[in-house]
Design an enzyme around this catalytic site. Structure first.
Site, short mmCIF file in Angstrom:
data_model
loop_
_atom_site.label_atom_id
_atom_site.label_comp_id
_atom_site.label_asym_id
_atom_site.label_seq_id
_atom_site.Cartn_x
_atom_site.Cartn_y
_atom_site.Cartn_z
N GLY A 156 0.87 -1.18 0.00
CA GLY A 156 0.00 0.00 0.00
C GLY A 156 0.90 1.22 0.00
O GLY A 156 2.09 1.14 -0.35
N ILE A 158 2.14 2.87 2.52
CA ILE A 158 3.27 2.77 3.46
C ILE A 158 4.32 1.82 2.88
O ILE A 158 5.53 2.12 2.91
CB ILE A 158 2.80 2.32 4.86
CG1 ILE A 158 1.82 3.35 5.43
CG2 ILE A 158 3.99 2.17 5.81
CD1 ILE A 158 1.11 2.92 6.72
N ARG A 238 -0.25 -5.25 11.93
CA ARG A 238 -1.06 -5.65 13.08
C ARG A 238 -0.54 -6.98 13.60
O ARG A 238 -0.19 -7.87 12.80
CB ARG A 238 -2.54 -5.79 12.69
CG ARG A 238 -3.26 -4.48 12.43
CD ARG A 238 -3.43 -3.64 13.69
NE ARG A 238 -4.15 -2.39 13.45
CZ ARG A 238 -3.57 -1.23 13.14
NH1 ARG A 238 -2.27 -1.14 13.02
NH2 ARG A 238 -4.31 -0.15 12.96
N GLU A 267 -2.30 -6.21 22.56
CA GLU A 267 -1.58 -5.02 23.04
C GLU A 267 -2.32 -4.40 24.20
O GLU A 267 -3.55 -4.42 24.22
CB GLU A 267 -1.45 -4.02 21.90
CG GLU A 267 -0.63 -4.58 20.74
CD GLU A 267 -0.54 -3.63 19.54
OE1 GLU A 267 -1.10 -2.52 19.61
OE2 GLU A 267 0.07 -4.02 18.54
N HIS A 286 3.79 0.00 19.45
CA HIS A 286 2.87 0.45 18.41
C HIS A 286 2.94 1.97 18.20
O HIS A 286 1.96 2.68 18.44
CB HIS A 286 1.43 0.01 18.72
CG HIS A 286 0.56 -0.05 17.50
ND1 HIS A 286 -0.50 -0.90 17.37
CD2 HIS A 286 0.61 0.63 16.34
CE1 HIS A 286 -1.09 -0.73 16.20
NE2 HIS A 286 -0.41 0.21 15.54
N ILE A 287 4.11 2.41 17.75
CA ILE A 287 4.32 3.86 17.57
C ILE A 287 4.57 4.24 16.11
O ILE A 287 5.18 5.28 15.83
CB ILE A 287 5.49 4.37 18.45
CG1 ILE A 287 6.77 3.54 18.18
CG2 ILE A 287 5.14 4.34 19.93
CD1 ILE A 287 8.05 4.17 18.75
C1 DGY Z 1 -2.29 2.76 12.06
O1 DGY Z 1 -2.54 3.97 12.03
O2 DGY Z 1 -3.13 1.92 11.74
C2 DGY Z 1 -0.90 2.31 12.37
O3 DGY Z 1 -0.91 1.18 13.14
C3 DGY Z 1 -0.07 3.44 12.89
O4 DGY Z 1 0.83 3.17 13.88
#
Ligand code: DGY
Length: 329
Positions: A156, A158, A238, A267, A286-287
């Protein structure tokens, strides 16, 4: 009566002050504690709009709690925490925050790759703990990144931006995606491969695929076994896309060389999590999109989406494309 917007986390007042005149806005009072389900349910009973976090489960119970909910704006690009099908059936718009976080999340993904490859976290702890006694030829020797093969699962926006970063390191780029992306192949020299071939050939396997019923548990024990022993696995999408126990076993057995993980099956994880006991695992909370600039832009985009829907217009970043603005909202 002003339309009611409920925000499930405490956001900076500067982000919400502009809408307080037109809307009744309430936020959950904590920045770092999720709103309890019963509070969310009771707020959803009266809300016209919810601004939610990826850690909130927006299921049928929440979506049907009241009868005036018009929009759920999720502060994330991923929306696997929302029952989009039910939202669509109820005529509720679901919005996410793509685009504004693309570069920031790609930066973090590449940082994770570099940290795992060059043992940055381990090395930094080594110095801080006073263990650095002398220079030595193979002290904390890691793996090269340049000229290696990166395999991106999920091409995608990213994924494409991570691939762009990889060109700066003269990497060979493989990718696997539901649909082929000829323009990325042309622009970045990325090569489309089957999932199996990508798994076998990658030195760095980067998982960026969204969580869907098809991608849940995509990385199984068998997949880790097929990877190179020198390979490093990175996950910034994820947690449930991988079988975490299988990853742990593969790392312990030396079937792969390391992992960089920004996301986990459940998480937050605690300090006792087995993966945290392994020196060749870099774990982050998760940053991916967490820079001040980007998180602020994401919050503003959520607000814009909410006000668009409440004004009866099309929001900028709609997930359920079949949703239509209500006439005379
Ligand atoms: C999201 O925005 O879905 C991502 O996990 C960003 O960290």
């Amino acid at each position: 009566m002003k339309p009611y917007i409920y925000i499930t986390r405490k956001l900076p007042e500067a982000v919400v002050e502009s809408i307080r005149q037109t809307y009744e806005v309430k936020m959950w009072e904590h920045e770092d504690i999720p709103v309890p389900k019963e509070v969310l349910f009771s707020e959803a009973q009266k809300a016209d709009a919810l601004l939610t976090m990826l850690s909130d489960q927006i299921d049928e119970e929440i979506l049907t709690a009241g009868n005036q909910l018009k929009v759920v704006a999720n502060l994330a690009v991923g929306f696997d925490n929302i029952d989009v099908k039910t939202a669509s059936r109820l005529g509720i718009a679901v919005c996410n925050t793509p685009d504004v976080l693309t570069d920031t999340t790609a930066d973090l993904t590449f940082a994770l790759l570099m940290a795992a490859a060059r043992r940055i976290v381990e090395a930094a702890e080594f110095v801080k703990e006073g263990n650095w006694k002398s220079w030595s030829p193979l002290l904390l020797a890691g793996h090269d990144i340049h000229h290696k093969t990166i395999g991106i699962v999920g091409m995608g926006k990213i994924g494409e931006t991570v691939a762009k970063r990889a060109t700066g390191f003269d990497m060979n780029i493989l990718y696997h995606n539901r649909t082929r992306k000829p323009e990325i192949e042309q622009k970045l020299g990325a090569v489309f491969t089957s999932f199996e071939e990508l798994v076998e050939k990658s030195d760095f396997l980067v998982c960026l695929t969204p969580l869907t019923p098809e991608t849940k548990n995509l990385f199984t024990r068998d997949v880790f076994k097929k990877m190179k022993q020198s390979a490093i696995f990175l996950n910034a999408s994820r947690g449930p896309v991988i079988d975490e126990q299988a990853l742990y076993d593969a790392l312990v057995a030396g079937e792969i060389a390391g992992a960089g993980l920004d996301v986990f099956e459940k998480e937050p994880i605690n300090a006792e999590h087995p993966l945290l006991t392994l020196p060749n695992v870099v774990a982050l909370p998760h940053i991916g999109s967490s820079s001040v600039e980007t998180r602020t832009d994401m919050m503003k985009l959520c607000i814009d989406n909410i006000t668009a829907v409440l004004d009866g217009t099309e929001p900028k970043t709609l997930v359920n494309k079949d949703w239509k603005p209500l006439v005379n909202a």
